[in-house]
Scaffold this motif. Sequence first.
Motif, short mmCIF file in Angstrom:
data_model
loop_
_atom_site.label_atom_id
_atom_site.label_comp_id
_atom_site.label_asym_id
_atom_site.label_seq_id
_atom_site.Cartn_x
_atom_site.Cartn_y
_atom_site.Cartn_z
N THR A 65 46.38 8.55 9.86
CA THR A 65 45.52 7.47 9.37
C THR A 65 45.89 6.15 10.04
O THR A 65 45.01 5.41 10.49
N THR A 66 47.17 5.88 10.11
CA THR A 66 47.63 4.64 10.75
C THR A 66 47.22 4.60 12.22
O THR A 66 46.78 3.55 12.71
N ALA A 67 47.35 5.71 12.91
CA ALA A 67 46.95 5.76 14.32
C ALA A 67 45.46 5.46 14.47
O ALA A 67 45.06 4.71 15.38
N PHE A 68 44.65 6.01 13.58
CA PHE A 68 43.20 5.74 13.63
C PHE A 68 42.94 4.25 13.41
O PHE A 68 42.17 3.63 14.14
N LEU A 69 43.58 3.69 12.39
CA LEU A 69 43.34 2.28 12.08
C LEU A 69 43.87 1.36 13.18
O LEU A 69 43.26 0.32 13.46
N ASP A 70 44.98 1.72 13.80
CA ASP A 70 45.49 0.92 14.92
C ASP A 70 44.48 0.89 16.06
O ASP A 70 44.30 -0.14 16.72
N LYS A 71 43.82 1.99 16.28
CA LYS A 71 42.88 2.09 17.40
C LYS A 71 41.50 1.52 17.05
O LYS A 71 40.87 0.86 17.89
N HIS A 72 41.02 1.74 15.83
CA HIS A 72 39.63 1.40 15.49
C HIS A 72 39.48 0.37 14.38
O HIS A 72 38.37 -0.09 14.12
N GLY A 73 40.57 0.03 13.72
CA GLY A 73 40.49 -0.86 12.56
C GLY A 73 39.88 -2.22 12.85
O GLY A 73 39.17 -2.77 12.01
N SER A 74 40.12 -2.75 14.03
CA SER A 74 39.58 -4.07 14.35
C SER A 74 38.05 -4.07 14.43
O SER A 74 37.43 -5.13 14.33
N GLU A 75 37.46 -2.91 14.59
CA GLU A 75 36.00 -2.81 14.68
C GLU A 75 35.35 -2.51 13.33
O GLU A 75 34.13 -2.56 13.20
N MET A 76 36.17 -2.19 12.33
CA MET A 76 35.64 -1.85 11.01
C MET A 76 35.37 -3.11 10.21
O MET A 76 35.99 -4.15 10.45
N LYS A 77 34.46 -3.00 9.25
CA LYS A 77 34.21 -4.12 8.35
C LYS A 77 35.47 -4.35 7.52
O LYS A 77 36.19 -3.40 7.19
N PRO A 78 35.76 -5.60 7.15
CA PRO A 78 36.99 -5.90 6.40
C PRO A 78 37.15 -5.09 5.12
O PRO A 78 38.24 -4.61 4.82
N PHE A 79 36.08 -4.90 4.34
CA PHE A 79 36.21 -4.14 3.10
C PHE A 79 36.61 -2.70 3.39
O PHE A 79 37.38 -2.09 2.65
N ALA A 80 36.07 -2.13 4.48
CA ALA A 80 36.37 -0.74 4.84
C ALA A 80 37.82 -0.62 5.31
O ALA A 80 38.51 0.35 4.98
N LEU A 81 38.27 -1.58 6.06
CA LEU A 81 39.66 -1.58 6.53
C LEU A 81 40.63 -1.66 5.35
O LEU A 81 41.61 -0.92 5.29
N ARG A 82 40.33 -2.52 4.38
CA ARG A 82 41.18 -2.63 3.18
C ARG A 82 41.19 -1.31 2.40
O ARG A 82 42.24 -0.84 1.97
N GLU A 83 40.02 -0.74 2.23
CA GLU A 83 39.91 0.51 1.47
C GLU A 83 40.66 1.65 2.18
O GLU A 83 41.36 2.43 1.56
N ALA A 84 40.50 1.74 3.49
CA ALA A 84 41.14 2.80 4.26
C ALA A 84 42.66 2.71 4.20
O ALA A 84 43.35 3.73 4.16
N GLY A 85 43.18 1.50 4.17
CA GLY A 85 44.63 1.30 4.16
C GLY A 85 45.23 1.11 2.78
O GLY A 85 46.41 0.77 2.65
N LYS A 86 44.47 1.36 1.76
CA LYS A 86 44.88 1.11 0.38
C LYS A 86 46.22 1.75 0.01
O LYS A 86 47.03 1.14 -0.70
N TYR A 87 46.48 2.96 0.48
CA TYR A 87 47.71 3.67 0.10
C TYR A 87 48.76 3.68 1.20
O TYR A 87 49.78 4.34 1.07
#
Length: 89
Positions: A65-87
């Motif tokens: 999950t972290t690898a995905f967010l490191d690569k694509h997180g900057s392109e996601m909407k802020p609410f989606a990024l927060r939700e994805a990284g919640k845990y």
Amino acid sequence: MWTRRAALIITLPWTKQNFPKPHEVEIRDRVLDWAASYVPDRNWFIQKAIAWWLRELSKHDPDRTTAFLDKHGSEMKPFALREAGKYLR
């Protein structure tokens, strides 16, 4: 749009395995590829589905999950990024 969202939601069971078999890891990777291709879609329902999938995956596979967010997180909407990284720590 609904088909792409459904593709992520219907595959949620593959996020919930602590010790997936090799073919199940391949399925996770395939779904993550789909999710990555959906990231540019700014539609709320798509972004929410991506975030939901990642949030559930983070409970069992935080590194992937972290690898995905490191690569694509900057392109996601802020609410989606927060939700994805919640845990994630």
